[in-house]
Design a protein around this motif. Sequence first.
Motif, mmCIF file in Angstrom:
data_model
loop_
_atom_site.group_PDB
_atom_site.id
_atom_site.type_symbol
_atom_site.label_atom_id
_atom_site.label_comp_id
_atom_site.label_asym_id
_atom_site.label_seq_id
_atom_site.Cartn_x
_atom_site.Cartn_y
_atom_site.Cartn_z
ATOM 1 N N MET A 33 -8.793 -4.945 2.925
ATOM 2 C CA MET A 33 -7.748 -4.797 1.919
ATOM 3 C C MET A 33 -8.333 -4.966 0.508
ATOM 4 N N TYR A 77 0.807 -1.218 0.000
ATOM 5 C CA TYR A 77 0.000 0.000 0.000
ATOM 6 C C TYR A 77 0.839 1.267 0.000
ATOM 7 N N PHE A 131 -3.745 2.817 4.500
ATOM 8 C CA PHE A 131 -3.553 1.481 5.059
ATOM 9 C C PHE A 131 -3.201 1.534 6.537
#
Length: 241
Positions: free
Chosen positions: A159, A32, A133
């Motif tokens: 996610m 991320y 994230f």
Amino acid sequence: MKRARCTCLRSRVIQLLIRSSQLLEVTPIVKYSALSLFADRFYPALSRLKDRKVTKNWLLHPIEECNLQLFALVSLWISSKIHDSPPLSVKKFKSLGDKFIKEQHYTMGDILEAEIVLMQVLQFGIGMSKITFSSVEDLLVQFKAIAQVGEHVKFEACMDVMDLLYENEEISVLYSSPEALAASVVVVGYIITVPPQRWEFPVLPWVKFVTSCKEEDILDTVRVILKHIFEPQADYYVANG
């Protein structure tokens, strides 16, 4: 037509970055951070470039899909160098480039040059102190600590939502507000992974309190996510959430 073509191009490059992350088995923070580098910062900056020395570089003039694929891999390499010890070797990214980039053969020297160009475009600012994230991860840890139902909110589902947002350029702009988006991702994760009969926890007021974001902003973003990604279930989830 041109807009649709560009959107499709960006989506394909993002998918390459995500697929490469899976093959390399990198940690989520590496993945991320790389997506943040490429999708949130580098790719949008290309339309605002004014430095002639940078724009005349062969990797940016013209900007071809194969070159964007190379920059996506370089973003992943930079992220590994930031978060991994030791970082992944440049040879691994050379191998991925040989496998996935069909229109152009890139040498090790090309990868090193692409790293410099990417850094120049970002004006050497690659800080990762505040990405979505990290905020999602922190919220999930706190949620599990205060409520048993937090254990049912699947990290993987959150996610998956983040990946789909990155792949969809129309709503990827939500990443411009990491904390508010993180709160919304956790709410969506709660809605789609916790059994409806256990929806007794006031998740929306809680994320509002923890993040200090406006409840209406979080709810609006949740609706956008559900509409664009889970459209068949959106009305049901929002009505019962």
